[in-house]
Write a protein that holds these residues in place. Structure first.
Motif, short mmCIF file in Angstrom:
data_model
loop_
_atom_site.label_atom_id
_atom_site.label_comp_id
_atom_site.label_asym_id
_atom_site.label_seq_id
_atom_site.Cartn_x
_atom_site.Cartn_y
_atom_site.Cartn_z
N VAL A 168 10.72 0.10 -32.74
CA VAL A 168 11.17 1.48 -32.57
C VAL A 168 11.82 1.65 -31.21
N ASP A 169 11.21 1.05 -30.17
CA ASP A 169 11.78 1.14 -28.82
C ASP A 169 13.15 0.47 -28.76
N GLY A 170 13.28 -0.63 -29.48
CA GLY A 170 14.57 -1.32 -29.49
C GLY A 170 15.66 -0.47 -30.12
N VAL A 171 15.34 0.20 -31.23
CA VAL A 171 16.31 1.09 -31.88
C VAL A 171 16.66 2.25 -30.95
N ASN A 172 15.64 2.84 -30.32
CA ASN A 172 15.89 3.95 -29.41
C ASN A 172 16.76 3.52 -28.22
N TYR A 173 16.59 2.28 -27.78
CA TYR A 173 17.42 1.77 -26.68
C TYR A 173 18.89 1.80 -27.08
N HIS A 174 19.21 1.30 -28.24
CA HIS A 174 20.61 1.27 -28.69
C HIS A 174 21.15 2.68 -28.91
N LEU A 175 20.33 3.55 -29.51
CA LEU A 175 20.79 4.92 -29.74
C LEU A 175 21.04 5.66 -28.42
N ALA A 176 20.14 5.45 -27.47
CA ALA A 176 20.31 6.11 -26.17
C ALA A 176 21.54 5.57 -25.45
N ARG A 177 21.78 4.27 -25.57
CA ARG A 177 22.94 3.67 -24.91
C ARG A 177 24.24 4.23 -25.50
N LEU A 178 24.30 4.35 -26.84
CA LEU A 178 25.49 4.91 -27.47
C LEU A 178 25.65 6.39 -27.15
N THR A 179 24.54 7.11 -27.06
CA THR A 179 24.59 8.53 -26.74
C THR A 179 25.20 8.74 -25.36
N ARG A 180 24.80 7.91 -24.40
CA ARG A 180 25.37 8.01 -23.04
C ARG A 180 26.84 7.62 -23.05
N ARG A 181 27.17 6.54 -23.73
CA ARG A 181 28.55 6.03 -23.72
C ARG A 181 29.51 7.02 -24.39
N TRP A 182 29.08 7.66 -25.44
CA TRP A 182 29.95 8.58 -26.17
C TRP A 182 29.79 10.03 -25.71
N ARG A 183 28.88 10.25 -24.75
CA ARG A 183 28.69 11.58 -24.14
C ARG A 183 28.36 12.65 -25.20
N VAL A 184 27.36 12.34 -26.00
CA VAL A 184 26.87 13.31 -26.97
C VAL A 184 25.41 13.61 -26.66
N SER A 185 24.88 14.68 -27.27
CA SER A 185 23.55 15.16 -26.87
C SER A 185 22.43 14.79 -27.82
N ASN A 186 22.74 14.43 -29.06
CA ASN A 186 21.67 14.14 -30.00
C ASN A 186 22.15 13.20 -31.09
N ARG A 187 21.23 12.84 -32.00
CA ARG A 187 21.56 11.86 -33.03
C ARG A 187 22.59 12.39 -34.02
N THR A 188 22.51 13.67 -34.33
CA THR A 188 23.48 14.26 -35.26
C THR A 188 24.90 14.14 -34.71
#
Length: 228
Positions: A168-188
């Motif tokens: 779960v932590d590994g998935v969250n790491y990738h999601l958080a990295r993409l969220t920062r790179r694409w400058r969005v606020s949430n998973r949606t």
């Protein structure tokens, strides 16, 4: 100019003309082609000699007859300006789109009571706007693309991790990295951005990655030890 000098000058001119990549022809005032370079002949899938004696107006169709009338009147009055004629012509490939461009026509030669020769340069217009270049942030790793596709389908973080072999932590790491790179606020918003950037294929269910945006190599930024 002597006969030998004229022949030498003409040969030099033809040699230079052959090396110019821009389509060029020399015509009589009535449009009959006397010389065409290889670039001009290539527009018709021919060699230069095949265009000699053809009329330039049999090859190129003017878009506006008024431009042609203006050129004719200028030649009659002895004007020496450059004239533009918007034209179109069929493609060499029968399945291709009609070609478009403009002829730049310059009267050349010494002033005389007779009509001058015409130097005709073809400017070919591109068939359409260049394809858009994908922004650098649109490229993702294979793991990131799979995570995004599963997230778009509504899978939980635990289910995503099980499918791609991460915690779960590994998935969250990738999601958080993409969220920062694409400058969005949430998973949606992250999933929406993935579709906008072309990372996920539109019109597919379940969601799948679009291959052209996915790197085949492993992402250079790996999650820290213990999170995979």
């Amino acid at each position: 100019m002597s006969s030998d000098e004229y022949i030498a000058w003409r040969n030099h001119f033809l040699l230079l003309l052959d090396r110019i990549p821009t389509p060029i022809a020399v015509c009589r005032a009535d449009g009959e082609i006397t010389v065409a370079n290889p670039a001009m002949a290539a527009e018709w899938g021919a060699v230069p000699g095949r265009l000699r004696g053809r009329n330039v107006l049999d090859l190129f169709r003017p878009r506006a007859t008024a431009q042609l009338d203006r050129l004719g009147e200028a030649l009659r009055l002895g004007h020496r300006s450059r004239y533009r004629v918007e034209v179109c012509w069929p493609p060499v490939d029968a399945d291709g789109a009609e070609r478009e461009g403009e002829l730049l026509v310059d009267p050349v030669g010494e002033p005389s009571p007779t009509y001058p020769m015409l130097l005709v340069v073809l400017r070919v217009r591109a068939a359409g706007p260049p394809p858009p270049v994908a922004p650098p942030e649109a490229e993702v790793s294979e793991v990131e693309a799979r995570i995004l596709a599963l997230a778009a389908s509504g899978a939980t973080t635990a289910a995503v991790g099980k499918a791609v072999g991460l915690t779960v932590d590994g998935v969250n790491y990738h999601l958080a990295r993409l969220t920062r790179r694409w400058r969005v606020s949430n998973r949606t918003a992250l999933v929406a951005k993935a579709y906008v950037l072309g990372v996920l294929s539109p019109g597919r269910w379940p969601p799948v990655p679009a291959g052209q945006r996915v790197r085949s190599t492993q992402s250079p930024h790996m999650p820290p030890e213990g999170t995979r």
